[in-house]
Write an enzyme that holds these catalytic residues in place. Structure first.
Site, PDB file in Angstrom:
ATOM      1  N   HIS A 144       1.931   4.427  -2.932  1.00  0.00           N
ATOM      2  CA  HIS A 144       1.982   5.885  -2.743  1.00  0.00           C
ATOM      3  C   HIS A 144       3.293   6.450  -3.294  1.00  0.00           C
ATOM      4  O   HIS A 144       3.319   7.422  -4.052  1.00  0.00           O
ATOM      5  CB  HIS A 144       1.897   6.233  -1.257  1.00  0.00           C
ATOM      6  CG  HIS A 144       0.542   6.117  -0.647  1.00  0.00           C
ATOM      7  ND1 HIS A 144      -0.583   6.657  -1.217  1.00  0.00           N
ATOM      8  CD2 HIS A 144       0.138   5.542   0.519  1.00  0.00           C
ATOM      9  CE1 HIS A 144      -1.628   6.415  -0.444  1.00  0.00           C
ATOM     10  NE2 HIS A 144      -1.215   5.731   0.610  1.00  0.00           N
TER      11      HIS A 144
ATOM     12  N   HIS B 202       0.843  -1.208   0.000  1.00  0.00           N
ATOM     13  CA  HIS B 202       0.000   0.000   0.000  1.00  0.00           C
ATOM     14  C   HIS B 202       0.878   1.258   0.000  1.00  0.00           C
ATOM     15  O   HIS B 202       0.660   2.192  -0.785  1.00  0.00           O
ATOM     16  CB  HIS B 202      -0.894  -0.045   1.248  1.00  0.00           C
ATOM     17  CG  HIS B 202      -1.772   1.135   1.461  1.00  0.00           C
ATOM     18  ND1 HIS B 202      -3.143   1.072   1.371  1.00  0.00           N
ATOM     19  CD2 HIS B 202      -1.495   2.432   1.774  1.00  0.00           C
ATOM     20  CE1 HIS B 202      -3.666   2.251   1.619  1.00  0.00           C
ATOM     21  NE2 HIS B 202      -2.680   3.100   1.869  1.00  0.00           N
ATOM     22  N   GLU B 203       1.879   1.274   0.888  1.00  0.00           N
ATOM     23  CA  GLU B 203       2.738   2.465   1.001  1.00  0.00           C
ATOM     24  C   GLU B 203       3.657   2.609  -0.205  1.00  0.00           C
ATOM     25  O   GLU B 203       3.919   3.736  -0.660  1.00  0.00           O
ATOM     26  CB  GLU B 203       3.554   2.390   2.294  1.00  0.00           C
ATOM     27  CG  GLU B 203       2.728   2.371   3.569  1.00  0.00           C
ATOM     28  CD  GLU B 203       1.785   3.556   3.688  1.00  0.00           C
ATOM     29  OE1 GLU B 203       2.119   4.633   3.155  1.00  0.00           O
ATOM     30  OE2 GLU B 203       0.713   3.408   4.298  1.00  0.00           O
TER      31      GLU B 203
END
Length: 376
Positions: free
Chosen positions: A76, A72-73
């Site tokens: 980003h 998820h990170e």
């Protein structure tokens, strides 16, 4: 979640992605232990064995969960880098993880895109886990159960992060939308921060209120988790509101708002002459110049006030002056964030800074005045 940062966070370095370190914060082992014990009862229903096996399975699920958070990170950071925003660090923490950048997004579109790609990655992972569990994992196996649990966790993380309230990713999207409409990034942060506060309160009310509506007694563990997550969301939302308000102040920061007009006198001048010069110019401060023209000191107003008027003519101004270290100067023509950064650098030399415009001292800036201005 993402935010600007410049210092590498403390923790264990796993490697680098997109030029940024991947760090496991020192709080992560605590989270891993707590979550292992939390998930152990559920893991016991997935296995037929007893003893340590449920804890091993629960720990495996925790590792899978944090690996999913890392994906998820990374989403980003990779999309941010593609849009010209260099990631500074990817961090796994007690609360999951966060991505930091060296600067804030330049446009609302970039901010929204970088924010939304994290939940999208989590939802995609949920789909991938379901696909593998249904078509590749042995039916009814422990592996299939773990993959189902991973799909459910990633689906929840993805959908929950789309809720429009800071510090969630959906809040960043809301912030970008308000920014695009009003052309005011800081108003977007304040609006999304208040939305985040509403989400925090709503979460706690739903978790506590639903059992009562159904005629049940709230589970203590569920209440504790709701309280912790609600407190985390409230804290992040409050920080966003405060940051938005401070950012608006920084945007309008000028020498006029934080500086005190100053006049200059030579090192041989008397205190009486310095007083007269300041009064004529209606200036609050007096700066003493060195022979080479450099601002060398400033008059301490408290010390000067203790000198009787009849002695001011024979008192050298240096006697009531405080030295200004070399480097304690700033370009008075700067504004906004550039001025704040320059003041921050100069304040390392001392709490009082001489502001120069075209090489001339025009004001003194005290760090206490800057802090007061930032607090509104």
């Amino acid at each position: 979640m993402n935010a600007p940062r410049h210092d590498r966070p403390a923790g264990w370095l796993l490697g680098h992605v997109a030029g940024a370190p991947v760090v496991v914060a020192r709080s992560w082992p605590l989270a891993a232990v707590v979550l292992t014990f939390v998930f152990a009862p559920a893991a016991a229903t997935w296995t037929t064995g007893g003893g340590a096996l449920p804890y091993v399975v629960a720990f495996a699920f925790v590792v899978l969960l944090f690996a999913s958070v890392l994906v998820h990170e990374l989403a980003h950071g990779l999309v941010g880098k593609a849009r010209g925003e260099q990631p500074d660090a990817f961090v796994l923490t007690l609360w999951g993880g966060h991505t930091t950048f060296r600067s804030v997004a330049a446009t609302p579109g970039t901010s929204a895109l970088v924010a939304v790609v994290g939940p999208v990655a989590s939802i995609a992972l949920a789909g991938a886990f379901l696909l593998v569990s249904n078509h590749l994992a042995p039916a009814g196996s422990l592996l299939q159960t773990l993959l189902w649990a991973g799909a459910a966790a990633n689906g929840f993380v993805g959908l929950f992060n789309l809720v429009p309230g800071l510090p969630l990713d959906g809040g960043r999207v809301l912030e970008a939308g308000v920014w695009a409409v009003t052309r005011d990034r800081h108003r977007g942060a304040v609006v999304a921060g208040w939305a985040g506060r509403a989400v925090a309160v709503g979460l706690v009310l739903v978790v506590l209120g639903r059992p009562f509506v159904l005629g049940l007694t709230p589970d203590l563990v569920t209440v504790a988790w709701a309280a912790l997550i609600g407190a985390f969301l409230w804290s992040g939302a409050t920080a966003a509101i405060r940051g938005g308000r401070t950012g608006r102040v920084v945007q309008t920061l000028t020498l006029r708002t934080v500086g005190r007009p100053a006049v200059v006198v030579g090192a041989q001048a008397s205190l009486a002459h310095a007083r007269a010069t300041a009064a004529a110019a209606q200036a609050a401060e007096v700066v003493v110049l060195a022979p080479d023209g450099r601002p060398a000191a400033y008059v301490d107003t408290d010390a000067a006030a203790r000198v009787p008027a009849e002695l001011a003519g024979t008192t050298n101004v240096v006697a009531v002056a405080t030295p200004l270290p070399v480097g304690a100067t700033v370009d008075g023509a700067l504004e906004g964030d550039a001025l704040l950064r320059a003041l921050s650098d100069a304040s390392r030399h001392g709490p009082v800074i001489a502001a120069l415009v075209d090489g001339r001292v025009v004001a003194l800036v005290r760090t206490a005045d800057v802090v007061a201005a930032l607090r509104g």
